[in-house]
Write an enzyme that holds these catalytic residues in place. Structure first.
Site, PDB file in Angstrom:
ATOM      1  N   ARG A  59      70.271  30.855  30.049  1.00 22.17           N
ATOM      2  CA  ARG A  59      69.026  31.362  29.449  1.00 22.17           C
ATOM      3  C   ARG A  59      68.613  30.501  28.251  1.00 22.17           C
ATOM      4  NH1 ARG A  59      69.588  37.576  28.346  1.00 22.17           N
ATOM      5  NH2 ARG A  59      67.450  37.292  27.648  1.00 22.17           N
ATOM      6  N   ASP A  94      64.381  35.230  22.636  1.00 20.13           N
ATOM      7  CA  ASP A  94      63.786  33.887  22.649  1.00 20.13           C
ATOM      8  C   ASP A  94      63.207  33.570  21.266  1.00 20.13           C
ATOM      9  OD1 ASP A  94      60.894  34.592  22.432  1.00 20.13           O
ATOM     10  OD2 ASP A  94      61.141  35.455  24.435  1.00 20.13           O
ATOM     11  N   HIS A 109      67.599  42.412  18.520  1.00 20.98           N
ATOM     12  CA  HIS A 109      68.619  42.233  19.560  1.00 20.98           C
ATOM     13  C   HIS A 109      69.294  40.856  19.489  1.00 20.98           C
ATOM     14  CE1 HIS A 109      66.792  45.618  22.294  1.00 20.98           C
ATOM     15  NE2 HIS A 109      67.475  46.084  21.272  1.00 20.98           N
ATOM     16  N   CYS A 117      80.543  34.317  15.533  1.00 20.58           N
ATOM     17  CA  CYS A 117      81.980  34.044  15.618  1.00 20.58           C
ATOM     18  C   CYS A 117      82.744  35.364  15.694  1.00 20.58           C
ATOM     19  CB  CYS A 117      82.434  33.221  14.418  1.00 20.58           C
ATOM     20  SG  CYS A 117      84.201  32.867  14.508  1.00 20.58           S
ATOM     21  N   SER A 177      58.979  48.088  27.961  1.00 22.19           N
ATOM     22  CA  SER A 177      58.962  49.205  28.910  1.00 22.19           C
ATOM     23  C   SER A 177      59.333  50.539  28.253  1.00 22.19           C
ATOM     24  CB  SER A 177      59.945  48.929  30.051  1.00 22.19           C
ATOM     25  OG  SER A 177      61.257  48.836  29.532  1.00 22.19           O
ATOM     26  N   ASN A 201      50.166  46.817  26.915  1.00 16.51           N
ATOM     27  CA  ASN A 201      51.153  46.549  27.971  1.00 16.51           C
ATOM     28  C   ASN A 201      50.440  46.292  29.300  1.00 16.51           C
ATOM     29  OD1 ASN A 201      54.044  46.352  28.152  1.00 16.51           O
ATOM     30  ND2 ASN A 201      54.035  48.108  29.530  1.00 16.51           N
TER      31      ASN A 201
HETATM   32  P1  OAD Z   1      61.394  45.217  30.209  1.00 10.36           P
HETATM   33  O1  OAD Z   1      61.621  44.212  31.279  1.00 10.36           O
HETATM   34  O2  OAD Z   1      62.130  46.500  30.298  1.00 10.36           O
HETATM   35  O3  OAD Z   1      59.852  45.585  30.128  1.00 10.36           O
HETATM   36  C1  OAD Z   1      58.849  44.596  30.047  1.00 10.36           C
HETATM   37  C2  OAD Z   1      57.502  45.273  29.940  1.00 10.36           C
HETATM   38  O4  OAD Z   1      56.517  44.269  29.791  1.00 10.36           O
HETATM   39  C3  OAD Z   1      57.109  46.113  31.144  1.00 10.36           C
HETATM   40  O5  OAD Z   1      56.585  47.366  30.708  1.00 10.36           O
HETATM   41  C4  OAD Z   1      56.017  45.277  31.824  1.00 10.36           C
HETATM   42  O6  OAD Z   1      55.006  46.070  32.433  1.00 10.36           O
HETATM   43  C5  OAD Z   1      55.432  44.542  30.646  1.00 10.36           C
HETATM   44  N1  OAD Z   1      54.808  43.249  30.992  1.00 10.36           N
HETATM   45  C6  OAD Z   1      55.143  42.374  31.978  1.00 10.36           C
HETATM   46  N2  OAD Z   1      54.342  41.310  31.962  1.00 10.36           N
HETATM   47  C7  OAD Z   1      53.461  41.494  30.961  1.00 10.36           C
HETATM   48  C8  OAD Z   1      52.352  40.749  30.448  1.00 10.36           C
HETATM   49  N3  OAD Z   1      52.004  39.572  30.962  1.00 10.36           N
HETATM   50  N4  OAD Z   1      51.669  41.268  29.392  1.00 10.36           N
HETATM   51  C9  OAD Z   1      52.021  42.457  28.857  1.00 10.36           C
HETATM   52  N5  OAD Z   1      53.044  43.200  29.288  1.00 10.36           N
HETATM   53  C10 OAD Z   1      53.756  42.733  30.337  1.00 10.36           C
HETATM   54  O7  OAD Z   1      61.688  44.470  28.821  1.00 10.36           O
HETATM   55  P2  OAD Z   1      61.934  45.107  27.361  1.00 10.36           P
HETATM   56  O8  OAD Z   1      61.166  46.358  27.199  1.00 10.36           O
HETATM   57  O9  OAD Z   1      61.730  44.023  26.380  1.00 10.36           O
HETATM   58  O10 OAD Z   1      68.019  44.377  25.624  1.00 10.36           O
HETATM   59  O11 OAD Z   1      63.463  45.449  27.439  1.00 10.36           O
HETATM   60  C11 OAD Z   1      64.095  45.999  26.313  1.00 10.36           C
HETATM   61  C12 OAD Z   1      65.526  45.548  26.232  1.00 10.36           C
HETATM   62  O12 OAD Z   1      66.181  45.820  27.476  1.00 10.36           O
HETATM   63  C13 OAD Z   1      65.705  44.059  26.073  1.00 10.36           C
HETATM   64  O13 OAD Z   1      65.607  43.634  24.717  1.00 10.36           O
HETATM   65  C14 OAD Z   1      67.091  43.849  26.585  1.00 10.36           C
HETATM   66  C15 OAD Z   1      66.998  44.681  27.837  1.00 10.36           C
HETATM   67  O14 OAD Z   1      68.177  45.183  28.339  1.00 10.36           O
HETATM   68  C16 OAD Z   1      69.261  43.921  25.541  1.00 10.36           C
HETATM   69  O15 OAD Z   1      69.686  43.044  26.274  1.00 10.36           O
HETATM   70  C17 OAD Z   1      70.082  44.588  24.477  1.00 10.36           C
END
Ligand code: OAD
Length: 235
Positions: A59, A94, A109, A117, A177, A201
């Site tokens: 990644r 990122d 996160h 470390c 999400s 979103n």
């Molecule tokens: P998700 O993959 O759960 O959700 C991404 C969201 O972005 C969804 O609601 C999509 O509909 C939306 N989306 C996709 N493309 C988009 C676009 N072009 N414009 C606007 N919205 C868009 O990702 P996160 O909510 O970030 O944590 O996930 C939260 C955490 O779960 C992450 O930080 C990670 C993961 O497990 C850890 O690893 C601790």
């Protein structure tokens, strides 16, 4: 009455999707390709460190091939031009907010470009691979892991985030999400302190009904137009 105008913004994987980084929960997303318990828990790391280090090395390498999009750039514009207080909190590991021009980003996160470390607990900027067990720049022990918060671990700077949520006038959630706590609870925290809440979103999220307003569409369009609105007419 005009308040001091404080905004807290929370971003998730959706803001980086149009830059070419997979989200987690979409069809074909990262959590369909890999099991959370294997690559995003301390237990998974203890079981198979090579698998975990390889996953984050991959990644980190992919990150070098993508660029920020207009949503990241708009938030940087807001940071420069907004006269009130702004806290940008991201769940993303990122560095696209920084490369898009934001100077202050709270990575709750953790970050792909950082190593933690396991011996001396120092966090060091890191661009290389970890699978080859390089020494910690501080204590020299070969115990570096990705500086990424895994399930079961405490996200960074929660005290600072909750203090900002208690006093903000506007909370904006972008591209997340709402599936992962504590970030998924920020909207209720802000609401109960009297803030307005806005969601930007692609599609309705698990928490959409908790927001005063939800705007649906791609972040690269929604975020720049919301930022222009704030800079021209206020929050
Ligand atoms: P998700 O993959 O759960 O959700 C991404 C969201 O972005 C969804 O609601 C999509 O509909 C939306 N989306 C996709 N493309 C988009 C676009 N072009 N414009 C606007 N919205 C868009 O990702 P996160 O909510 O970030 O944590 O996930 C939260 C955490 O779960 C992450 O930080 C990670 C993961 O497990 C850890 O690893 C601790």
């Amino acid at each position: 009455m005009n308040g001091p105008n404080r905004i807290v913004i929370l971003t998730g994987a959706g803001i980086s999707a149009e830059s070419g980084i997979d989200t987690f929960r979409s069809a074909g997303g990262l959590w369909e390709q890999h099991r959370i318990e294997d690559v995003a828990t301390p237990e998974g790391f203890a079981r198979d460190p090579d698998l975990v280090l390889g996953f984050y090395d991959m990644r980190r390498a992919a990150l070098a091939t993508v660029t920020p999009n207009p949503a990241h750039e708009a938030l940087a514009r807001l940071e420069r031009a907004f006269s009130g207080e702004l806290l940008l909190v991201t769940q993303n590991v990122d560095d696209l907010h920084e490369r898009g021009g934001s100077a202050q980003v709270l990575h709750m996160h953790g970050e792909l470009n950082s190593a933690l470390c396991t011996c001396c607990e120092t966090r060091s900027p890191w661009r290389a691979t970890l699978i080859d067990r390089p020494p910690c720049p501080v204590c020299r022990a070969p115990g570096l892991r990705p500086d990424v918060v895994w399930f079961g671990e405490m996200p960074y700077q929660m005290g600072r985030i909750y203090r900002a949520l208690e006093t903000c006038d506007l909370f904006v959630s972008i591209g997340t999400s709402g599936a992962v706590y504590p970030a998924a609870g920020f909207v209720q925290e802000a609401r109960s302190s009297g803030a307005r809440t806005l969601e930007l979103n692609l599609e309705p999220s698990e928490g959409s009904r908790l927001f005063h307003e939800t705007r649906l569409g791609p972040a690269s369009q929604l975020v720049p137009s919301w930022v222009e609105e704030v800079l021209q007419t206020g929050i």
